[in-house]
Scaffold this active site. Structure first.
Site, PDB file in Angstrom:
ATOM      1  N   ASN A 165      -6.166  -2.698   1.945  1.00 33.33           N
ATOM      2  CA  ASN A 165      -6.054  -4.169   1.975  1.00 33.33           C
ATOM      3  C   ASN A 165      -7.577  -4.718   2.158  1.00 33.33           C
ATOM      4  OD1 ASN A 165      -3.293  -4.399   2.215  1.00 33.33           O
ATOM      5  ND2 ASN A 165      -3.349  -4.627   4.408  1.00 33.33           N
ATOM      6  N   ARG A 218       0.840  -1.417  -0.002  1.00 32.78           N
ATOM      7  CA  ARG A 218      -0.081   0.023   0.076  1.00 32.78           C
ATOM      8  C   ARG A 218       0.943   1.260   0.112  1.00 32.78           C
ATOM      9  NH1 ARG A 218      -3.354  -0.876   5.206  1.00 32.78           N
ATOM     10  NH2 ARG A 218      -1.269  -1.550   5.841  1.00 32.78           N
TER      11      ARG A 218
END
Length: 104
Positions: free
Chosen positions: A51, A33
Site C-alpha cells: 500500500n 494485496r
C-alpha cells in the site's frame, strides 16, 4: 569445452521480465494485496506488493512475459470489493528473488 545443462528454471529466468505497476482506485481495505499475491503465486511470479500512503497500491512482478500479461489481466479486475480506476505499468530491471511478498 564444458557443457551446461539448461533446465526449465534457467530458461524461464533467461526470458524473465520485471514490471513496476501503480494501481489506483478503491484498492485498500478490500484484500487487494492478498489478491495480488495469490495471483502472482498462481503464475509463479516473484516480486512484492504494498500500500502507498496516497491510497494507491504499487507492485513489482517478475516472470515470463505471457505469465505477466495473464497476471495483470486479473489484477486489473481486482478482488470482489475493489475498483481499479487505473493501472500504469513500466518495465524495470530484473532482480533476484524466489518469492512474491506483501511488504508492510
Amino acid at each position: 569445452a564444458r557443457r551446461h545443462r539448461c533446465d526449465r528454471k534457467t530458461l524461464m529466468n533467461a526470458r524473465a521480465v520485471r514490471e513496476y505497476a501503480l494501481i489506483e482506485g478503491e484498492v485498500q481495505g478490500v484484500g487487494f494485496r492478498w489478491f495480488v499475491r495469490s495471483c502472482a503465486l498462481r503464475f509463479s511470479l516473484t516480486g512484492w506488493v504494498r500500500n502507498r500512503c496516497d491510497g494507491a497500491v504499487e507492485l513489482e512482478a517478475q516472470g515470463e512475459p505471457a505469465a505477466l500479461e495473464a497476471f495483470f489481466e486479473l489484477v486489473r479486475e481486482g478482488p470482489r470489493f475493489a475498483e481499479v480506476r487505473s493501472l500504469t505499468r513500466r518495465r524495470v530491471g530484473i532482480e533476484s528473488g524466489y518469492h512474491f511478498e506483501i511488504v508492510f
